[in-house]
Enzyme design. Structure first.
Site, PDB file in Angstrom:
ATOM      1  CB  ALA A 118      -8.150  -7.062  -1.226  1.00 24.06           C
ATOM      2  CE  LYS A 119     -11.408  -2.254  -6.789  1.00 26.05           C
ATOM      3  NZ  LYS A 119     -12.668  -1.820  -6.161  1.00 26.05           N
ATOM      4  N   GLY A 120      -8.005  -6.168  -7.080  1.00 30.12           N
ATOM      5  CA  GLY A 120      -7.259  -6.931  -8.080  1.00 30.12           C
ATOM      6  C   GLY A 120      -7.503  -6.355  -9.454  1.00 30.12           C
TER       7      GLY A 120
END
Ligand code: NAD
Length: 429
Positions: A118-120
């Site tokens: 994931a990444k944000g």
């Protein structure tokens, strides 16, 4: 491989060399083709599972309200909870966050930890925000994406311009909503609230271990081997210090103010002392000033790019004289440069392997939080060492078996591992 039109693989010719999603997808496509990946699995793995865009209203100190845009992308969670950092930067785009989320998927699979990717990111200039504004931004962003977060579902970590304090606010906000303290919802926390010993040094330590293994494979000694390190932050400075300790001669270091070159070796503790006092390397008297571009092309044995993405491109790849490149940064080499480096016999330890020490110790942090039992730094370092050695050996073995370079092998191995889980789990319809 049979890709439908909307999934048409990108090629080196038609792509923007610096588009992060394209750069990642070029490597993915190449590895998928060599693996003869099932076309249905190809379709699944070429798409993010979930992309969330949120508007984040923040009351500024001057009484005005500003609305920021934030993203969280879960690329693939077949192997376990999604794992990946959150960055605060004006350059954040959904495309970039998606590419980084995919990267995390492959990285976790290369080191075989039970996480997805994931990444944000939030589009903002954190240097222009007060501490109060940063805290309100972080808490509202956390509240806006709270459905995805959780120790079993999505576990953020620090990335560009976020740190232990930001992780502490995320942990607190999540815990307030759930009415009990949940340390395992983020990693990279301060040790006092469940952070892991050894986390700060983990990425640089992993880079050092990667260099050591690469030199062993090439039959090159540690002692006296010359290394240049670009970037003197968390990853670069720790890698430089540990490589020096292993007997290598660090002849060049740099940060965003420029570089320093000394063919007899730079004393890394002195450079660290200088930076502690002056913030940047600029003016450090331990060698001659050089530019960041010159550093990359120095006559050295090992090059560690540990600052930015896209610094080794088609333009300068042919001038690189190092025999080994260990990618401390994410994406320092463009897909176009890969072929040139390979032709010139440069042994590249790819980012998804070389800098995986950070996410590995993040995994250890999550394990310790869930156990409620904390390990000594020696135990953390020993387990990190074991993971890095095993992963390097796995990728090397894959490279030899399939007759490909280390980057392609790392992608093949990780895609193979993610695909195997999808095959076992099937498609829920
Ligand atoms: P950092 O902010 O601590 O350090 C970055 C360093 O790069 C600083 O010395 C900075 O001055 C330098 N830099 C910035 N702009 C530059 C420029 N234009 N030219 C040369 N140097 C420049 O960041 P970090 O945590 O060390 O991360 C560095 C890289 O490693 C990033 O690509 C990051 O995504 C990657 N990475 C970090 C971790 C981690 O655990 N910190 C894990 C995996 C990958």
């Amino acid at each position: 491989m049979h890709a439908p039109t909307q999934d048409a693989p990108s090629t080196l010719e038609n792509s923007d060399e610096e588009n992060p999603f394209e750069a990642m997808m070029q490597r993915f496509d190449m590895a998928a083709e060599l693996l003869h990946l099932d076309p249905n699995l190809y379709k699944i793995l070429r798409h993010p599972e979930k992309q969330i865009t949120v508007s984040i209203p923040v009351m500024m100190d001057n009484g005005d309200l500003e609305v920021f845009t934030g993203y969280r992308v879960l690329y693939n969670t077949s192997r376990g909870p999604a794992k990946g950092g959150i960055r605060y930067d004006l350059q954040v785009t959904l495309d970039e966050v998606t590419a980084l989320a995919a990267w995390m998927t492959w990285k976790c699979a290369v080191v075989d930890i039970p996480f997805g990717g994931a990444k944000g990111g939030v589009i903002c200039d954190p240097f222009k925000l007060s501490k109060g504004e940063l805290e309100r931004l972080t808490r509202r962003y956390t509240a806006s994406i709270i459905e995805t977060l959780g120790p079993e579902s999505d576990v953020p970590a620090p990335d560009v311009n976020t740190n232990e304090q930001v992780m502490a606010w995320i942990m607190d906000t999540y815990s307030m909503h759930h009415r009990h303290t949940t340390t395992a919802v983020v990693t990279g926390k301060p040790i006092a609230i469940g952070g892991s010993r050894g986390r700060r040094e983990a990425t640089g330590r992993g880079v050092m271990i990667s260099v050591r293994e690469a030199l062993r494979e090439l039959g090159m000694p540690l002692h006296g081997t010359r290394v240049a390190v670009q970037g003197f932050g968390n990853v670069g400075s720790v890698a430089a210090r540990l490589l020096e300790r292993e007997g290598l001669t660090v002849v060049a270091i740099s940060d965003k103010t420029g570089g320093v070159y000394n063919p007899h070796g730079i004393y890394i503790d002195e450079a660290l002392g200088w930076v502690a006092e002056h913030r940047f390397l600029e003016g450090f008297p331990g060698g001659e000033p050089i530019t960041n571009e010159e550093l990359l092309e120095l006559d050295v044995d090992v090059l560690v790019p540990a600052a930015l993405e896209n610094v080794i491109t088609r333009k300068n790849a042919g001038n690189i004289r190092a025999r080994v490149i260990a990618e401390g940064a994410n994406g320092p080499t463009t897909a176009g440069a890969d072929a040139i480096l390979e032709e010139n016999g440069v042994f590249v330890v790819p980012d998804i392997l070389a800098n995986a020490g950070g996410v590995t110790v993040s995994y250890f942090e999550w394990v310790q939080n869930r156990e409620g039992y904390y390990w000594t730094e020696e135990v953390v370092n020993q387990r990190l060492h074991d993971v890095m050695i095993r992963s390097f050996a796995d990728v090397l073995q894959y490279a030899k078996t399939h007759g490909v370079n280390m980057r392609t092998a790392a992608y093949m191995l990780s895609i193979d591992r993610v695909a195997a889980v999808h095959r076992l789990r099937g498609v829920y319809a």
